[in-house]
Design an enzyme around this catalytic site. Structure first.
Site, short mmCIF file in Angstrom:
data_model
loop_
_atom_site.label_atom_id
_atom_site.label_comp_id
_atom_site.label_asym_id
_atom_site.label_seq_id
_atom_site.Cartn_x
_atom_site.Cartn_y
_atom_site.Cartn_z
N LYS A 109 23.54 -1.92 58.90
CA LYS A 109 23.27 -1.45 60.27
C LYS A 109 24.41 -1.88 61.18
O LYS A 109 24.73 -3.06 61.26
CB LYS A 109 21.95 -2.03 60.79
CG LYS A 109 21.62 -1.52 62.20
CD LYS A 109 20.24 -1.93 62.65
CE LYS A 109 20.21 -3.27 63.32
NZ LYS A 109 20.88 -3.32 64.64
N LEU B 130 22.66 2.99 67.86
CA LEU B 130 23.22 3.05 69.22
C LEU B 130 22.17 3.41 70.27
O LEU B 130 22.46 3.40 71.46
CB LEU B 130 24.39 4.04 69.27
CG LEU B 130 25.58 3.69 68.37
CD1 LEU B 130 26.68 4.72 68.52
CD2 LEU B 130 26.12 2.30 68.67
N LYS B 131 20.98 3.79 69.84
CA LYS B 131 19.83 4.03 70.74
C LYS B 131 20.20 4.90 71.94
O LYS B 131 20.13 4.46 73.10
CB LYS B 131 19.25 2.70 71.25
CG LYS B 131 18.78 1.75 70.15
CD LYS B 131 18.09 0.54 70.77
CE LYS B 131 17.61 -0.45 69.74
NZ LYS B 131 18.66 -1.24 69.09
N ASP C 207 19.80 9.60 77.41
CA ASP C 207 20.53 10.21 78.53
C ASP C 207 19.95 11.61 78.73
O ASP C 207 18.93 11.95 78.10
CB ASP C 207 22.04 10.25 78.18
CG ASP C 207 22.93 10.20 79.43
OD1 ASP C 207 22.59 10.88 80.43
OD2 ASP C 207 23.95 9.50 79.41
N THR D 176 11.03 -4.27 70.59
CA THR D 176 10.18 -5.41 70.20
C THR D 176 10.37 -6.60 71.14
O THR D 176 9.58 -7.53 71.13
CB THR D 176 10.47 -5.85 68.74
OG1 THR D 176 11.88 -5.91 68.56
CG2 THR D 176 9.87 -4.90 67.74
N ARG E 219 19.81 -12.14 60.49
CA ARG E 219 20.18 -13.54 60.29
C ARG E 219 19.64 -14.19 59.03
O ARG E 219 20.26 -15.12 58.51
CB ARG E 219 19.81 -14.34 61.53
CG ARG E 219 20.77 -14.07 62.68
CD ARG E 219 20.20 -14.45 64.01
NE ARG E 219 19.17 -13.52 64.44
CZ ARG E 219 18.55 -13.58 65.61
NH1 ARG E 219 18.86 -14.54 66.46
NH2 ARG E 219 17.64 -12.69 65.94
O1 C5P Z 1 18.86 -11.33 62.94
P1 C5P Z 1 17.68 -10.42 62.99
O2 C5P Z 1 17.07 -10.16 61.63
O3 C5P Z 1 16.66 -10.82 64.02
O4 C5P Z 1 18.31 -9.02 63.46
C1 C5P Z 1 17.51 -7.88 63.73
C2 C5P Z 1 18.38 -6.72 64.04
O5 C5P Z 1 17.54 -5.61 64.37
C3 C5P Z 1 19.32 -6.90 65.22
O6 C5P Z 1 20.49 -6.13 64.97
C4 C5P Z 1 18.55 -6.32 66.37
O7 C5P Z 1 19.40 -5.81 67.38
C5 C5P Z 1 17.81 -5.16 65.69
N1 C5P Z 1 16.61 -4.70 66.37
C6 C5P Z 1 15.52 -5.53 66.64
N2 C5P Z 1 14.42 -5.04 67.29
C7 C5P Z 1 14.37 -3.74 67.67
C8 C5P Z 1 15.44 -2.90 67.39
C9 C5P Z 1 16.55 -3.41 66.73
O8 C5P Z 1 15.55 -6.71 66.28
N3 C5P Z 1 13.29 -3.26 68.26
#
Ligand code: C5P
Length: 237
Positions: free
Chosen positions: A32, A60-61, A64, A122, A214
């Protein structure tokens, strides 16, 4: 497409991505790329990752006016990525035009990227949704309504918390795709995520694909962490 484990490349440079990938199994992965990485590195990194056989969720969500999103999606489709997304809050016309843009921009002979929608981030609590975004009703109702809007607008699925998957399926059917971040291996730090589940729980809740950042990227042994995630996801544990 096999139900994917998607690794969130939350890095700011090509060097950092390459250093991370040297610690990973030498095989095609599903990666991603979000705003931070894309705005820092542009299309060149996407081309390089695709040349190395990786699949890409370009997160990139877009949100617009319909014409701008349509033209933006037309450009993104030329990158030959696998999944792209918009905010459902942009409305049905914007989402339909996003699909049209992808159809128009996808080069002949390749699959058009799947298009999914963010329902509610979230990071947004029910209170913030009601008091700041001025959306009445419960978070569950808003997520279901936005998921239905995405479906009737021709999108393939939504991004959501794994905990929301059962009621998204209730509203939109089991085949509607749910891509779910907020995943942690048991014992890992939760960090800024509010509601997390393990890969096993996400599988049991019915997620179609999981996004893991992470728990893999910050691990001292990313390959081992990745294999652990895969084992849970593919029900080997
Ligand atoms: O490190 P972690 O597992 O928390 O990363 C989650 C990834 O998913 C990040 O890139 C975050 O921007 C993305 N994300 C999220 N919640 C969303 C949409 C995307 O955590 N609703």
């Amino acid at each position: 497409m096999k139900r994917p484990v998607i690794i969130a490349l939350d890095f700011s440079s090509t060097d950092a991505v390459e250093e991370f990938l040297t610690k990973m199994p030498n095989k095609p992965l599903f990666l991603k790329v979000g705003m931070e990485l894309f705005y820092n590195t542009g299309a060149s990194l996407i081309h390089r990752l695709k040349e190395n056989g990786h699949r890409i969720f370009l997160d990139l969500k877009l949100h617009d006016i319909p014409n701008t999103v349509q033209q933006g999606m037309k450009a993104l489709a030329r990158l030959n990525v696998d999944i792209v997304n918009v905010h459902a809050a942009g409305g049905s016309e914007m989402m339909k035009r996003a699909v049209e843009g992808l159809d128009a921009g996808t080069p002949a002979g390749i699959d058009r990227p799947k298009l999914i929608a963010v329902t509610q981030l979230t990071s947004t609590s029910e209170l913030v949704m009601q008091q700041e975004l001025r959306i009445h009703g419960t978070l569950k109702e808003a997520v279901q309504a936005y998921a239905k809007l995405a479906k009737t607008s021709g999108l393939e699925g939504v991004v959501s918390s794994p905990l929301e998957v059962p009621f998204i399926h209730e509203a939109c059917g089991e085949k509607f795709l749910t891509v779910t971040p907020g995943i942690r291996l048991a014992g890992d730090a939760v960090g800024d995520q509010k509601r997390v589940t393990t890969p096993t729980d996400a599988r049991k809740l019915g997620s179609w694909g999981i996004v893991v950042g992470r728990s893999i990227t910050a691990s001292c042994d990313p390959t081992k962490a990745y294999e652990k995630v895969i084992a849970e996801w593919e029900e080997q544990s």
